[in-house]
Write an enzyme that holds these catalytic residues in place. Structure first.
Site, PDB file in Angstrom:
ATOM      1  N   GLU A  29       0.924  -1.166   0.115  1.00 33.88           N
ATOM      2  CA  GLU A  29      -0.080   0.021  -0.012  1.00 33.88           C
ATOM      3  C   GLU A  29       0.906   1.313  -0.074  1.00 33.88           C
ATOM      4  O   GLU A  29       1.752   1.242   0.884  1.00 33.88           O
ATOM      5  CB  GLU A  29      -0.989  -0.058   1.161  1.00 33.88           C
ATOM      6  CG  GLU A  29      -1.946   1.390   1.648  1.00 33.88           C
ATOM      7  CD  GLU A  29      -2.664   1.425   0.094  1.00 33.88           C
ATOM      8  OE1 GLU A  29      -3.313   0.473  -0.448  1.00 33.88           O
ATOM      9  OE2 GLU A  29      -2.498   2.457  -0.479  1.00 33.88           O
ATOM     10  N   PHE A  30       0.442   2.281  -1.035  1.00 30.13           N
ATOM     11  CA  PHE A  30       1.550   3.384  -1.200  1.00 30.13           C
ATOM     12  C   PHE A  30       0.825   4.562  -0.505  1.00 30.13           C
ATOM     13  O   PHE A  30       0.964   5.798  -0.745  1.00 30.13           O
ATOM     14  CB  PHE A  30       1.778   3.555  -2.482  1.00 30.13           C
ATOM     15  CG  PHE A  30       2.856   2.609  -2.942  1.00 30.13           C
ATOM     16  CD1 PHE A  30       4.093   2.463  -2.751  1.00 30.13           C
ATOM     17  CD2 PHE A  30       2.280   1.365  -3.716  1.00 30.13           C
ATOM     18  CE1 PHE A  30       4.779   1.592  -3.309  1.00 30.13           C
ATOM     19  CE2 PHE A  30       2.952   0.356  -4.221  1.00 30.13           C
ATOM     20  CZ  PHE A  30       4.369   0.390  -3.792  1.00 30.13           C
TER      21      PHE A  30
ATOM     22  N   CYS B 137       6.186   4.574   9.006  1.00 32.61           N
ATOM     23  CA  CYS B 137       6.821   3.794   7.858  1.00 32.61           C
ATOM     24  C   CYS B 137       8.390   4.052   7.556  1.00 32.61           C
ATOM     25  O   CYS B 137       8.968   3.399   7.807  1.00 32.61           O
ATOM     26  CB  CYS B 137       5.822   4.270   6.874  1.00 32.61           C
ATOM     27  SG  CYS B 137       4.259   3.488   7.091  1.00 32.61           S
TER      28      CYS B 137
HETATM   29  P1  NAD Z   1      -2.028   0.117  12.749  1.00 33.59           P
HETATM   30  O1  NAD Z   1      -1.084  -0.106  14.096  1.00 33.59           O
HETATM   31  O2  NAD Z   1      -2.693   1.441  12.817  1.00 33.59           O
HETATM   32  O3  NAD Z   1      -2.945  -0.926  12.521  1.00 33.59           O
HETATM   33  C1  NAD Z   1      -2.941  -2.336  12.910  1.00 33.59           C
HETATM   34  C2  NAD Z   1      -4.101  -2.844  13.349  1.00 33.59           C
HETATM   35  O4  NAD Z   1      -3.827  -4.267  13.258  1.00 33.59           O
HETATM   36  C3  NAD Z   1      -4.322  -2.523  14.832  1.00 33.59           C
HETATM   37  O5  NAD Z   1      -5.684  -2.223  14.885  1.00 33.59           O
HETATM   38  C4  NAD Z   1      -4.310  -3.745  15.777  1.00 33.59           C
HETATM   39  O6  NAD Z   1      -5.257  -4.029  16.664  1.00 33.59           O
HETATM   40  C5  NAD Z   1      -4.752  -4.777  14.522  1.00 33.59           C
HETATM   41  N1  NAD Z   1      -4.051  -6.095  14.700  1.00 33.59           N
HETATM   42  C6  NAD Z   1      -2.857  -6.679  15.005  1.00 33.59           C
HETATM   43  N2  NAD Z   1      -2.744  -7.945  15.298  1.00 33.59           N
HETATM   44  C7  NAD Z   1      -4.008  -8.398  15.014  1.00 33.59           C
HETATM   45  C8  NAD Z   1      -4.506  -9.765  15.057  1.00 33.59           C
HETATM   46  N3  NAD Z   1      -3.904 -10.924  15.072  1.00 33.59           N
HETATM   47  N4  NAD Z   1      -5.686  -9.894  14.387  1.00 33.59           N
HETATM   48  C9  NAD Z   1      -6.404  -8.768  14.101  1.00 33.59           C
HETATM   49  N5  NAD Z   1      -6.023  -7.437  14.172  1.00 33.59           N
HETATM   50  C10 NAD Z   1      -4.846  -7.316  14.655  1.00 33.59           C
HETATM   51  O7  NAD Z   1      -0.963  -0.079  11.809  1.00 33.59           O
HETATM   52  P2  NAD Z   1      -1.098   0.821  10.182  1.00 33.59           P
HETATM   53  O8  NAD Z   1      -0.494   2.015  10.024  1.00 33.59           O
HETATM   54  O9  NAD Z   1      -2.259   0.487   9.514  1.00 33.59           O
HETATM   55  O10 NAD Z   1      -0.104  -0.127   9.367  1.00 33.59           O
HETATM   56  C11 NAD Z   1      -0.551  -1.505   8.851  1.00 33.59           C
HETATM   57  C12 NAD Z   1       0.593  -2.065   7.750  1.00 33.59           C
HETATM   58  O11 NAD Z   1       0.346  -1.087   6.637  1.00 33.59           O
HETATM   59  C13 NAD Z   1       1.956  -2.102   8.282  1.00 33.59           C
HETATM   60  O12 NAD Z   1       2.843  -2.938   7.585  1.00 33.59           O
HETATM   61  C14 NAD Z   1       2.647  -0.658   7.653  1.00 33.59           C
HETATM   62  O13 NAD Z   1       3.808  -0.776   7.374  1.00 33.59           O
HETATM   63  C15 NAD Z   1       1.916  -0.523   6.444  1.00 33.59           C
HETATM   64  N6  NAD Z   1       1.298   0.796   5.888  1.00 33.59           N
HETATM   65  C16 NAD Z   1       1.234   1.854   6.559  1.00 33.59           C
HETATM   66  C17 NAD Z   1       0.827   3.175   5.971  1.00 33.59           C
HETATM   67  C18 NAD Z   1       0.424   4.315   6.877  1.00 33.59           C
HETATM   68  O14 NAD Z   1       0.653   5.287   6.196  1.00 33.59           O
HETATM   69  N7  NAD Z   1       0.184   4.025   8.230  1.00 33.59           N
HETATM   70  C19 NAD Z   1       1.104   3.164   4.664  1.00 33.59           C
HETATM   71  C20 NAD Z   1       1.519   2.138   3.880  1.00 33.59           C
HETATM   72  C21 NAD Z   1       1.598   1.016   4.559  1.00 33.59           C
END
Ligand code: NAD
Length: 431
Positions: A149-150, A261
């Site tokens: 995801e970007f 990130c």
């Molecule tokens: P986040 O911490 O906001 O959300 C992760 C969610 O996953 C949390 O709500 C947590 O409770 C849930 N979770 C964890 N373990 C779980 C399980 N076993 N079952 C169900 N739910 C579970 O993280 P995020 O910022 O959304 O990032 C998620 C991924 O996307 C990461 O790998 C990140 O690097 C990637 N990413 C993030 C962004 C960004 O801007 N935040 C952009 C692109 C990619």
């Protein structure tokens, strides 16, 4: 289509809401029951512009559901996204425990052919590990696809609805066709859907974040050189940015990059390369430049005031960037901690990150409800996050409220000439 998104965070909630907005039936799954209850009650666990409206509408129209029941959501879906966190492990590598735990749980829940999509940012080889984890639990047919995801926090809806490109790593026709169909409505304006092998898809995400982080650290170093030789980084930025080979974006110096990130993804790529016997020297430098840049403003304060003990600094902006409440790895954290270490007091204001900051700092800093309250009796103002509302403030009022008219602008949002004409002692980055 019927879709489940496991992990309802900054990425998962946006992905789920946007897929529902285009007519799919989506179940957003999270193990955090409090988060799911909040969403069911119509309250948002995070701040992301435009998200609340899409979530509310699609929830009301019953295309978007929230649940902690992963097996039921998986059984009811054609496509299951894994969008849980991949935080930095102790050795800098991406910690895959959540991704793999979810993969096992999905495996135990499958009752028919399903496409499982790695949406989390994960190192090369993870699609194979997810596949093995699922296969260990089931004999049902399934495919694993890598779909990094970007999106950018603060503009996440726009980015997901109108992506520059969609990257899909897949090794079979069936899953590739389903993914293309799902992304069809998002790419009508001509954005390419790029099909590739899973390793290339996985590496693309790290390469993208790393080159962006590199540009930031590079410009921060150019700014530092500007200060030493008497050049103006704004002029240099304009001069180089107009070269089409370079382009104008991501050329702004500041107080360093933060967020969930860039820091962890740069570290994870360094680590993955090292595991294969390769030293990624540029990225090691990018990181170390960023660490020092985060304290640049405090250094400038020390140069100006000498000892900071007993001084009070007003901070405008705590989130790692504007239009989010996220403070993960925010430069503001390093700045606040350093100021407190040096015996200074901090009065801070952020339009969205106050609750996050309260959890991080408790009563060690004064969190103000309004921007101008932070200035009351402070020795200086430091701008740390470039929220729009800080761009055209009432400078007269700032001057009246501060003990001394000193501004440290960590985002270069004010003009040095104008600030000096108004009677401020003004410091910025590279000018
Ligand atoms: P986040 O911490 O906001 O959300 C992760 C969610 O996953 C949390 O709500 C947590 O409770 C849930 N979770 C964890 N373990 C779980 C399980 N076993 N079952 C169900 N739910 C579970 O993280 P995020 O910022 O959304 O990032 C998620 C991924 O996307 C990461 O790998 C990140 O690097 C990637 N990413 C993030 C962004 C960004 O801007 N935040 C952009 C692109 C990619």
């Amino acid at each position: 289509m019927k879709i489940a998104v496991v992990g309802t965070g900054y990425v998962g909630l946006v992905v789920g809401a946007c897929l529902a907005e285009n007519g799919n039936n989506v179940a957003c799954v999270d193990r955090d029951a409090a988060k799911i209850d909040m969403l069911r009650a119509g309250r948002m666990p995070i701040y992301e512009p435009g998200l609340e409206e899409i979530v509310r509408r699609n929830h009301e129209e019953e295309r978007l559901a929230f649940t902690t029941d992963l097996p039921a959501a998986v059984q009811d879906s054609d496509i299951v996204f894994i969008a849980v966190g991949t935080p930095q492990g102790e050795d800098g590598s991406a910690d895959l425990q959540h991704v793999l735990a979810v993969a096992h749980e999905i495996g135990r829940s499958l009752t028919k052919y399903t496409v499982i999509v790695d949406k989390s940012t994960v190192p090369v080889g993870t699609a194979a590990r997810v596949k093995a984890a699922i296969a260990a639990e089931t004999t049902q047919p399934f495919s694993v696809v890598s779909n990094p995801e970007f999106l950018k926090q603060g503009a996440a809806i726009e980015d997901f609805m109108k992506p520059d490109r969609v990257v899909i790593g897949s090794d079979d026709e069936r899953s590739a066709a389903l993914m293309k169909e799902m992304y069809g409505p998002f790419t009508r304006t001509g954005a390419p859907i790029m099909m590739m092998d899973t390793a290339s898809a996985e590496l693309s995400k790290y390469a993208a974040n790393s080159i962006l982080a590199t540009r930031i650290s590079f410009m921060n170093e150019i700014a530092n050189v500007c200060e030493l030789v008497g050049a103006d980084v704004d002029q240099v930025r304009r001069a180089i940015g107009s070269d089409r080979r370079i382009g104008n974006s991501f050329l702004f110096p500041g107080v360093g990059y933060g967020g969930s990130c860039f820091p962890k993804d740069v570290k994870a790529l360094v680590r993955s390369a090292r595991d294969k016997g390769y030293e990624f020297r540029i990225l090691e430098a990018v990181e170390s430049v960023n660490d020092s840049q985060k304290l640049k403003l405090v250094c400038k304060m020390q140069e100006h005031f000498g000892d900071l003990k007993g001084r009070t600094i007003a901070l405008w902006g705590l989130a790692f960037k504007p239009r989010t409440d996220d403070m993960r790895e925010a430069p503001a954290i390093s700045i606040v901690n350093r100021l407190l270490e040096l015996g200074a007091g901090v009065r801070a204001y952020d339009p969205e990150a106050a609750d996050t900051a309260r959890r991080l700092f408790g009563d060690r800093i004064a969190l103000c409800e309004k921007s101008y309250d932070a200035l009351n009796g402070a020795d200086a103002l430091a701008v740390v996050t470039e929220w729009n509302e800080f761009r055209e403030p009432d400078f007269k009022r700032i001057k009246q409220l501060l003990k001394t008219p000193v501004v440290f602008d960590g985002r270069n949002i004010y003009s040095p000439g104008h600030m000096r004409a108004l009677g401020f002692t003004y410091f910025s980055i590279g000018r």
